[in-house]
Write a protein that holds these residues in place. Structure first.
Motif, PDB file in Angstrom:
ATOM      1  N   HIS A 203       0.820  -1.207   0.000  1.00  0.00           N
ATOM      2  CA  HIS A 203       0.000   0.000   0.000  1.00  0.00           C
ATOM      3  C   HIS A 203       0.856   1.261   0.000  1.00  0.00           C
ATOM      4  O   HIS A 203       0.530   2.241  -0.658  1.00  0.00           O
ATOM      5  CB  HIS A 203      -0.939  -0.004   1.215  1.00  0.00           C
ATOM      6  CG  HIS A 203      -2.099  -0.940   1.054  1.00  0.00           C
ATOM      7  ND1 HIS A 203      -3.092  -1.073   1.976  1.00  0.00           N
ATOM      8  CD2 HIS A 203      -2.412  -1.784   0.045  1.00  0.00           C
ATOM      9  CE1 HIS A 203      -3.981  -1.967   1.545  1.00  0.00           C
ATOM     10  NE2 HIS A 203      -3.576  -2.408   0.387  1.00  0.00           N
ATOM     11  N   CYS A 205       3.776   1.662  -1.371  1.00  0.00           N
ATOM     12  CA  CYS A 205       4.256   1.882  -2.740  1.00  0.00           C
ATOM     13  C   CYS A 205       3.154   2.493  -3.593  1.00  0.00           C
ATOM     14  O   CYS A 205       3.393   3.422  -4.366  1.00  0.00           O
ATOM     15  CB  CYS A 205       4.726   0.581  -3.377  1.00  0.00           C
ATOM     16  SG  CYS A 205       6.215  -0.080  -2.633  1.00  0.00           S
ATOM     17  N   ALA A 206       1.925   1.983  -3.437  1.00  0.00           N
ATOM     18  CA  ALA A 206       0.806   2.501  -4.227  1.00  0.00           C
ATOM     19  C   ALA A 206       0.553   3.964  -3.897  1.00  0.00           C
ATOM     20  O   ALA A 206       0.362   4.792  -4.786  1.00  0.00           O
ATOM     21  CB  ALA A 206      -0.447   1.670  -3.979  1.00  0.00           C
ATOM     22  N   ALA A 209       3.251   6.094  -5.387  1.00  0.00           N
ATOM     23  CA  ALA A 209       3.204   6.166  -6.851  1.00  0.00           C
ATOM     24  C   ALA A 209       2.061   7.049  -7.311  1.00  0.00           C
ATOM     25  O   ALA A 209       2.215   7.853  -8.221  1.00  0.00           O
ATOM     26  CB  ALA A 209       3.058   4.767  -7.440  1.00  0.00           C
TER      27      ALA A 209
ATOM     28  N   VAL B 343      -1.979   1.768 -10.868  1.00  0.00           N
ATOM     29  CA  VAL B 343      -0.680   2.339 -10.528  1.00  0.00           C
ATOM     30  C   VAL B 343       0.236   2.030 -11.711  1.00  0.00           C
ATOM     31  O   VAL B 343       0.599   0.888 -11.938  1.00  0.00           O
ATOM     32  CB  VAL B 343      -0.107   1.727  -9.239  1.00  0.00           C
ATOM     33  CG1 VAL B 343       1.237   2.356  -8.916  1.00  0.00           C
ATOM     34  CG2 VAL B 343      -1.076   1.912  -8.089  1.00  0.00           C
ATOM     35  N   PHE B 346       3.407   0.082 -11.194  1.00  0.00           N
ATOM     36  CA  PHE B 346       3.281  -1.288 -10.689  1.00  0.00           C
ATOM     37  C   PHE B 346       3.192  -2.250 -11.861  1.00  0.00           C
ATOM     38  O   PHE B 346       2.737  -1.881 -12.942  1.00  0.00           O
ATOM     39  CB  PHE B 346       2.001  -1.430  -9.864  1.00  0.00           C
ATOM     40  CG  PHE B 346       2.155  -1.081  -8.403  1.00  0.00           C
ATOM     41  CD1 PHE B 346       3.200  -0.298  -7.965  1.00  0.00           C
ATOM     42  CD2 PHE B 346       1.244  -1.557  -7.472  1.00  0.00           C
ATOM     43  CE1 PHE B 346       3.331   0.030  -6.620  1.00  0.00           C
ATOM     44  CE2 PHE B 346       1.371  -1.239  -6.125  1.00  0.00           C
ATOM     45  CZ  PHE B 346       2.415  -0.441  -5.698  1.00  0.00           C
TER      46      PHE B 346
END
Lengths: 328, 507
Positions: A203, A205-206, A209, B343, B346
């Motif tokens: 989460h 990282c999300a 980003a 994302v 990702f």
């Protein structure tokens, strides 16, 4: 062709599983080259005592850098960690000296250090998430505040520990390796697991980003960011324990000065993007090692200490340039 | 015929061993509108980038003003009069209209900005475009269509001879599209050549003189638009017979899955009521800005409703965040795939399991289980990618959208709200999506589709609600669902002439 693809796929996936994203390769190569160059440049470098010292030095800022990695991945920055070391250190020594039983005192001291560090982290995090202040500005302010409080509490004087057991923490060894180094490595493993194998890590990282996507995905953006600052604070607590017990004291005016820059530098050299969303703990560990070894080499080679900043700055620039080129 | 503005001679482009475009020959004449069609990955954008100097051709050359160019950079291309109006506008939101029109080519007098002249010229250009846009208006206050107008004005001020429009209508509603087409025709009348890239065959048919169809980097057809009907265009793009565009509608409807009662949101929505059944595809139509997306976002807890009730399976429930909605097996596909959906940094796996991550955790995240599930979706939705660890930002729009759908499906939703589910994806993939959506409905899922494409609403949905100014103004069933009826209600008019007037007013 097809087979080649699955092979590279498999390779990159197994590399991924180790958490060794390919972005980590560049700093790793740099570290190896630096190790070889250093051992050739100075006969003292590979000396066990020298290496032990380098590792110990690295671990103080390295522990903080690991915490800061989380903040940066989440899209933030923490400039207050250096000042926080001083303030947490002062509180830790006060607590230590206030309890008479030495073992009890150490337990209380550790709890106070980790707890107050985490609490200051929460404070930073709340300024960012609830106060909606940019992380840069919020932590710039708390950097000033933490240092000031530390100086005021002690009247700018050094606080010395009266606990006979305390120096063993930062100065002790286990299996020939200094305890701060153990703390650093164990923390790195734990942080790696937290980042790659838990919901929080994914989460984070999300959020780093794209916070909007994260919100639409039902992620509690503010809680996650708050968590990252809290981790950074707790890491500062751990570092403060190691540092003050090694010195058996803490100086509110000198402790942790410019640690924030060393920590951010280690994160950046390790390949974590300052824009957030992606990063690696091992990269940060390597980044911290690179910085430590460069410092050590400059000392061993008798380079003017005034030039060390120049070298460090250049290394950071090179690291960022390499990253930037790769992204293109 | 007049001398061509640009001639392309055997233009080709490869990336390493990958040939993405080969042997393109094309003459572009002044005052010509050329439609460029092709599926995603057919080479449309590569062709544009070669013409606008973003990419250098691997083979062939461009001829302009009697000069051969083997290589072209963006600056030269712009100087030669080639202008591109991108899908994502490059406007500075904090500046005013005239400042944006003259951005980078400011008029100066003794070193200082000559605002009066720039304002005046902007007014003139707007007059040519028959737009009443105020040169002083800040960009942030404009609608999407108005922003597009500013982009067009910018091109005119720049004395462009070739204007490239890259899928300009994806962000517009039907009346706005009409206005844009008028503008394009006026541009063309001044002798400007227009390259018009679109997924929408009807638009190309309506607007363009000639059409160039690309498939797998090659020209498969180049002829006058009148010589081809829409179906043969589609066939040539895809290179195979298209089975029926929309899957058969099914009358099978189960019990009520979602009921919205008297939903209000500040001044945006008022008294919205509807029911959605299992197995049903319910369409939500209306102009952009009519409140369609707001209805979805309020249901999802992304906006806090002022009043009203939401019932799932007959039970009233409070949904204050998407997390709550997901827990109730309610999933929402946002219209903004890149900004709110995926994302981009990702990989496929991480995106697909982002909502359902909890399921893959036994103490720690089981990366292998995640991968297995992603493989399942890769197969089931035929997602085309080099690898599951590819960043989704590198995928084509259609494949990104499939990943987005997989992300939602992985929470095993009972109710799906799909906001512009086929925006910016090519014909072939669109058809796949229609079948997928119908398939999900026949599995018993309740589906709410929001779309600006009337054809899609009409072809796909069992029942259509029309939204205007935050209210549901019509509830259409079966043969009531016609383009005309929907437009009448959406524009708030009673007769066809009123509709066109409303359309013009939007500019």
């Amino acid at each position: 062709m097809n087979q080649a693809r699955t092979l590279t796929d498999r390779f990159s996936s197994s590399v991924n599983r180790l958490g060794l994203d390919l972005t980590i390769l560049a700093p790793l190569i740099a570290l190896v080259v630096l190790l070889i160059a250093s051992s050739l440049a100075s006969e003292y470098f590979l000396n066990t005592r020298n290496l032990t010292n380098v590792m110990r030095q690295v671990s103080y800022t390295g522990i903080i850098a690991i915490g800061v990695t989380f903040v940066i991945i989440g899209g933030g920055i923490d400039l207050s960690v250096g000042s926080m070391v001083a303030l947490v250190g002062v509180l830790l020594l006060y607590a230590l000296n206030a309890v008479t039983d030495p073992v009890m005192a150490i337990v209380v001291g550790i709890l106070v250090a980790l707890g107050s560090g985490a609490l200051f982290g929460v404070f930073n995090g709340l300024l960012v998430t609830r106060g909606k202040i940019t992380a840069f500005i919020a932590t710039l302010a708390t950097m000033s505040i933490f240092r000031s409080v530390a100086l005021y509490l002690t009247d700018a004087g050094e606080v010395v520990s009266r606990n006979p057991l305390f120096p063993n923490l930062g100065g002790g060894y286990w299996l020939g390796v200094p305890i701060p180094v153990w703390a650093f490595l164990i923390l790195a493993v734990a942080a790696h697991i937290l980042l790659f194998y838990t919901r929080f890590g994914r989460h984070l990282c999300a959020v780093g980003a794209n916070a909007q996507v994260a919100r639409y995905s039902g992620i509690r953006v503010r809680t996650v960011i708050l968590g990252s600052f809290t981790i950074a604070g707790a890491c500062v607590g751990l570092s403060a324990i190691m540092l003050s017990s090694r010195l058996n004291s803490i100086s509110p005016s000198d402790a942790g000065v410019l640690y924030e820059l060393d920590a951010i530098a280690a994160v950046v050299i390790g390949g974590t993007a300052l824009s957030g969303g992606k990063g690696s703990i091992w990269g940060t560990v390597i980044g911290a090692l690179i910085l430590g070894i460069i410092n050590n080499m400059l000392n061993l080679l008798g380079v003017s200490p005034y030039l060390q900043g120049l070298v460090k700055g250049s290394v950071i620039l090179i690291a960022v340039l390499v990253q930037y080129k790769r992204q293109q | 015929m007049t001398e061509p503005v640009i001639r392309l001679h055997g233009l080709g482009k490869s990336f390493g061993p990958n040939v993405v475009l080969q042997d393109i020959n094309l003459d572009i004449h002044p005052g010509e509108i050329i439609g460029i069609l092709g599926e995603n990955g057919a080479g449309k954008s590569t062709l544009l980038k070669l013409i606008s100097g973003v990419y250098q051709p691997s083979t062939g050359s461009l001829e302009m003003g009697g000069k051969q160019y083997q290589e072209l950079d963006p600056v030269t291309s712009r100087r030669l009069g080639i202008a591109m109006i991108p899908q994502e506008f490059n406007l500075v939101p904090t500046l005013r209209v005239y400042e944006n029109v003259f951005l980078g080519q400011e008029v100066r007098k003794r070193g200082f900005l000559d605002r009066a002249t720039m304002r005046q010229k902007t007014r003139e250009v707007m007059a040519t475009l028959q737009s009443t846009l105020d040169p002083e208006a800040p960009i942030s206050s404009l609608s999407v269509a108005e922003k597009q107008m500013v982009e067009v004005a910018r091109v005119l001020v720049d004395d462009a001879r070739v204007v490239i429009l890259d899928e300009p209508t994806t962000v517009l509603t039907d009346p706005e599209v009409k206005v844009l087409f008028d503008v394009v025709r006026r541009l063309q009348a001044t002798g400007v050549a227009v390259l018009f890239i679109s997924h929408k065959l009807k638009e190309v048919k309506d607007l363009c003189h000639t059409v160039l169809i690309l498939r797998d980097g090659q020209v498969v057809e180049q002829c006058a638009t009148n010589d081809l009907d829409e179906e043969s265009m589609a066939r040539k793009m895809v290179g195979r017979e298209l089975s029926q565009v929309f899957p058969e509608k099914q009358g099978q409807q189960g019990e009520v899955a979602l009921e919205v009662r008297q939903l209000s949101l500040d001044s945006v929505l008022s008294d919205v009521n509807f029911t959605l059944h299992r197995g049903q595809i319910l369409g939500l139509s209306g102009l952009v800005g009519s409140g369609r997306t707001e209805i979805a976002e309020t249901i999802m807890g992304l906006r806090q409703k002022t009043s009203g009730q939401i019932l799932i399976n007959g039970e009233p429930c409070t949904i204050q965040s998407p997390e709550d909605a997901h827990r109730r097996n309610l999933a929402y596909l946002s219209e903004d795939r890149q900004g709110k959906g995926l994302v981009m940094s990702f990989n496929l796996i991480e995106n697909i399991t982002l909502l359902s991550l909890k399921r893959y955790i036994k103490g720690l995240i089981r990366h292998r289980a995640e991968r297995r599930q992603a493989e399942h979706y890769q197969q089931a939705l035929s997602i085309r990618t080099a690898s599951l660890t590819t960043e989704v930002g590198l995928l084509s729009g259609g494949n990104q959208q499939k990943v987005y759908l997989a992300k939602l499906l992985d929470i095993e939703p009972e109710i799906l709200i799909l906001d512009e589910p086929t925006r910016g994806i090519d014909v072939g993939t669109k058809h796949e999506f229609y079948r997928l959506i119908r398939g999900l409905a026949s599995e018993g899922k309740a589906i709410l589709v929001i779309s600006s494409e009337l054809e899609e609403i009409i072809g796909l949905c069992d029942q259509v609600l029309v939204v205007r100014e935050g209210r549901i103004v019509a509830d259409l069933h079966d043969e009531q669902i016609t383009e005309e009826d929907i437009m009448l209600y959406a524009a708030g008019a009673r007769s066809a002439s009123d509709v066109t007037e409303a359309g013009v007013a939007l500019s």
